[in-house]
Design an enzyme around this catalytic site. Sequence first.
Site, short mmCIF file in Angstrom:
data_model
loop_
_atom_site.label_atom_id
_atom_site.label_comp_id
_atom_site.label_asym_id
_atom_site.label_seq_id
_atom_site.Cartn_x
_atom_site.Cartn_y
_atom_site.Cartn_z
N SER A 184 0.95 -1.19 0.07
CA SER A 184 0.12 0.00 -0.13
C SER A 184 1.02 1.26 -0.04
O SER A 184 1.73 1.45 -1.09
CB SER A 184 -0.98 -0.04 1.27
OG SER A 184 -1.66 1.15 1.33
N ASP A 189 -8.28 -4.80 -6.45
CA ASP A 189 -7.85 -3.67 -5.97
C ASP A 189 -8.31 -2.55 -6.72
O ASP A 189 -7.66 -2.30 -7.88
CB ASP A 189 -6.44 -3.54 -5.52
CG ASP A 189 -6.05 -2.15 -4.63
OD1 ASP A 189 -6.97 -1.74 -3.92
OD2 ASP A 189 -5.05 -2.03 -4.45
N HIS A 207 -6.52 -5.22 -2.12
CA HIS A 207 -5.46 -4.22 -1.90
C HIS A 207 -4.25 -4.92 -1.00
O HIS A 207 -2.98 -4.26 -1.29
CB HIS A 207 -6.08 -3.18 -1.24
CG HIS A 207 -5.23 -1.98 -1.07
ND1 HIS A 207 -4.44 -1.30 -1.81
CD2 HIS A 207 -4.79 -1.35 0.18
CE1 HIS A 207 -3.75 -0.35 -1.66
NE2 HIS A 207 -3.98 -0.25 -0.22
#
Length: 896
Positions: A613, A820, A873
Site C-alpha cells: 500500500s 484492488d 489491496h
Amino acid sequence: MALLLFFFYLSQLALAHGSAVKFLPGFEGPLPFELETGYVGVGDSEEAQFFYYLVKSEGKPKDDPLLLWLTGGPGCSAFSALALEIGPLKFKVDVYNGSLPTLVYNPYAWTKVSNIIFIDSPVGTGFSYARNNRAAQTSDLKQVHHLHQFLRKWLMAHPDFISIPVYVSGDSYSGIPVPVLAQEISNGKTLTLTSCRDEVSTFIFPLHHARNEGIKPIIHLQGYMLRNPITRRNLEENFMISYVHRMGIISDELYETYELYLCLYWAIDADVRNTLQIRKGSIAKWLRCNLEFPYDSDVPTSFPYHAILSAKGYRALIYSGDHDTVVPYLATQAWIRFLNYPIIDDWRPWKVQGQIAGEEGIRLLTRSLQNILQCLEGTDLEAKAKLRDKSANLETQWADMRHRKKIVPKVRVVFLGTILPRISRNKNSAKLLVAALTHHKMALLLFFFYLSQLALAYGSAVKFLPGFEGPLPFELETGYVGVGDSEEVQLFYYFVKSEGKPEDDPLLFWLTGGPGCSAFSGLVFEIGPLKFKVDVYNGSLPTLVYNPYAWTKVSNIVFIDSPVGTGFSYARNNRAAQTGDLKQVHHLHQFLRKWLMAHPDFILNPVYVSGDSYSGIPVPVLAQEISNGNEEGIKPIIHLQGYILGNPKTVPNLEKKLKIPYVYGMGLISDELYESLKRNCNGQYQNVDLNNKACLADIQYLDECISGINSAHILEPDCGLDSPKPRKTGRRRYLDGHQLLNDEPLPPLACRTYAYYLCRYWANDDNVRNALHIRKGSIGKWLRCNHGLPYNNDVPTSLPYHANLSAKGYRYLIYSGDHDMVVPHLATQAWIRFLNYQIIDDWRPWMVQSQVAGYTRTYSNRMTFATVKGGGHTAPEYKPAECFAMFTRWISGQPL
C-alpha cells in the site's frame, strides 16, 4: 589464423579511413583547421555506408576530448552542426545571386577545444546511403547499433584517438538515440536487432561490462551532451502551450531560415561534392533533412537511459535555448526534476563578459555525476568550456567534503560494527577488552556507547501470547529501537525468526501502509504466522491460531510500527512526533543498522525491505538510502538484495487517473459514462476546474456508481467502519481504519472487517500488552491505523528511486491483487512500462496446484511483476496460499 586476422584488420582500416580536405569551394584560402571526410560501412555486409566529417581540435588533438555528434530529425545531416551550430564553418548570409554561397570561419567553434566527428546518421541522411532497399529500413535502435559499430571501426582506423575521452552528443531528436547509444557503448555489447526489447536489456549490464566482454577497441566514454533534447515526445508537447504562453512569439526565425537555404545550394554543387569526396551515384539530391525515409521510432522515451547512465557515474551536460518551442526548456526541466537528484549548485545566472548568458543549476547524484541544465540566451562557446572546468572543480570539492565527513565515523563504525558484536557474546573476552580500554578514554566512551545501543536495540523473547493455545510454534521477539535526535523516537517491532534456517534465510523488514497502520496487520492478516479465529465476539479475549501460509516459514521478518505514532511506537515529545516520508526513511535506516548491531547473527543474511500500500513510497527511498550508506562504508553493512512491494502507491496522480479505465474495464461504469469522462475531463480527474460543469457532472455520476463498492476488493461487501478503504479526500491514507467506539456495533460476521475489530480488542488488553513487553504509559488506546499523525507527504513519487535501484542491480518483486481499486494493477503496470526495461519472460499465467493464480512478467532489470487473481489491496490477506507460493518461488530465485 593470425594472417587472416591481419588482412581483416587492414580491410577495416581501408573501409574506415577518410581523406583529408585542405580546401573547400566557397571558403577563401586553405582551411585553418584539419578536416577529414569519409565513409564507414556498418550493418550486414556493410550495406549501410555512413558519411562523416572529422574536424580535429585546434588545441591538442591528441589529448582533447573526442565528440561524436548527431543532428536531430531523425534524418537531418550533421552538416547542420558543422556549418550552423558548433563547427568551425558558417555561411556568410548574403542575397543569393546564383553563385556558390560563401563560407567563413566560426570563431566560437567547439573544435577549438575538442575533436568532433559529425556523422550523417541514420542511413539515408545527408551523404550516407544504403546499398539496397532492405538496408535503407532503419529505426532508433537500428541507428544506435550502426553508430556503435561505426565508432569502434572508426577508432580502429584512427588509433591516435583510442585513448582520449569520448562524449556522444547531439541535439533535438538526438535526445532519443544518444543516451541509448551511450548505454550500449558502456555495456560494450552490440545486440542483434529483433525488437525494441533487445536494447532495453542492456540496462542490467554493469559499467565494466565492455572490459569483461573484451570488445576492442575500448571506447573511453566519459559522458554525453544534449541540446534541447527530445526525451519523451508527449512531455515536450504537453509543455509547449505553457511555454508559448510565457514567452510569446519568437521574432528572429526569418534570418535562420534563409541560412538553411544557402547550405542546400552549397551542398548540391558538383565541385563541393568532389571536394568532400562524395561517391558518385550514392545519393541523388542532398537534403539537409530527409523526412521521407523509412524510420521506426521504436524508443518511446530515453528517460530510463538517463537514469541508468547517471547511476553509472557518467557526466551529462543538458542545455536548452530558452526561445525554443520545439523542445521547451520547461519540458527539459520537468524530466530532470523527475530524476530527483540533489541540487549542489542551485539555480543562478552564469555570465560571459559580465553579461548573463543564461541560468544554470547542477544536480548531483551520489556517484559523482553532474547533470547540468543551462537555459542559453547566448552562444559563447568559450563560456561552455569554462563551465566544464568549473563543474569538474565542484565535483572534486564535493568528493573532498564527503571524504572529510567520513574520516571520523569510519574509525568508530569499524570498531563497533565488527569487533564488539563478536566479543559481546563472550564474557571473558569482554572483561579483557574493558581492562584494555581503561587506558584509552575515547575508546572506553565508545565502548559504553555501544553497550547502550545494544541495550536499546535488544528485544525480549515472547514464548506465549494471550489468546493462543500453548507455546508459540515459532520464535517471537518484541522490543524498541531508539532513533532520531537523542533517540526521542521509539520504534516498536515484532521479530519472527524463520522456521526454516534462520541463520541463512533472508531477513525481511516489513512496513504496513497508511501511513500510520501498524505492522501488526502484516503479522496477523497478511504474511505472519498468526491469524484471528473469526468467531462471534462474546466479550472474552479473541483467539489466535497458526497461519500455515506464513512467509516466516522461509524467511526472518521484522515487522516495524513505523512511522512514529503507529501501533506501539511513540515519541517522547511533541517535536519528535512530527514526521513524514523522508523523516520516516531516515528513522528506519537508523533502526535497521542499530537492530543489526544488536543481532550480529543476522548481519550476513540477505536483506529485503518490504511492505504494501502506502509503503510503496518509503520502501524504495529506504532501499536507496541503505544502498548509499553501504557505498559510504557505514557499518554494519546491510546486505541489501532488493525489495518487495504489494499494490504499492508509487505515482499517486497516475493511480487516481487510471482508476477510471480500471472501473470501466471491471464493468462498474457504462460505456457512455467512460467515453463522456474522457471527452469532458481530458484525463484530468483531480482538482477539476469548477467551470467545467460537464466534467464535474460525470465525476459525480462516477462516484454514485462506485460509492457502494469496497475499493479494497471490489467483489467483497462494503461493510464500512474498520474496512481498509481510502478516504474520499486527499492522498494521505491508503489503508484505512476508523476509530472504535464502545457503542459502535460490530459489522456482520461475514465481513472481513470483523477481524479488524477483534484485533483492536486483543491489542488493548492489559495481559497482551504485558506479554508483548509494551512500556506502560507510552501510548493510550492502540489503533490498527492511526489517522491523527502529523505527517508530511514530502516524496511525491517513488518512481525515480525504482530507476536508480534497478541501475544498481537490486532485485524486486511487485505484486498486485487484481481486484484492488485503491491502487489498480493498471497503474502499477503503467509506471513499470515507463521504466522501459526489456521483457525477458513475457506475460504468462503462474500456477498454484494446477490452477491459475495470476499473471506475471519478468524484466531485464531483475524485476518480477505479478498479479494475484482474486486478490485485493493487501493481496496475501485475500489469497494466502497463492501469495505464499509466489513469495517462496521468488525469494529462492525460481520463476513464479
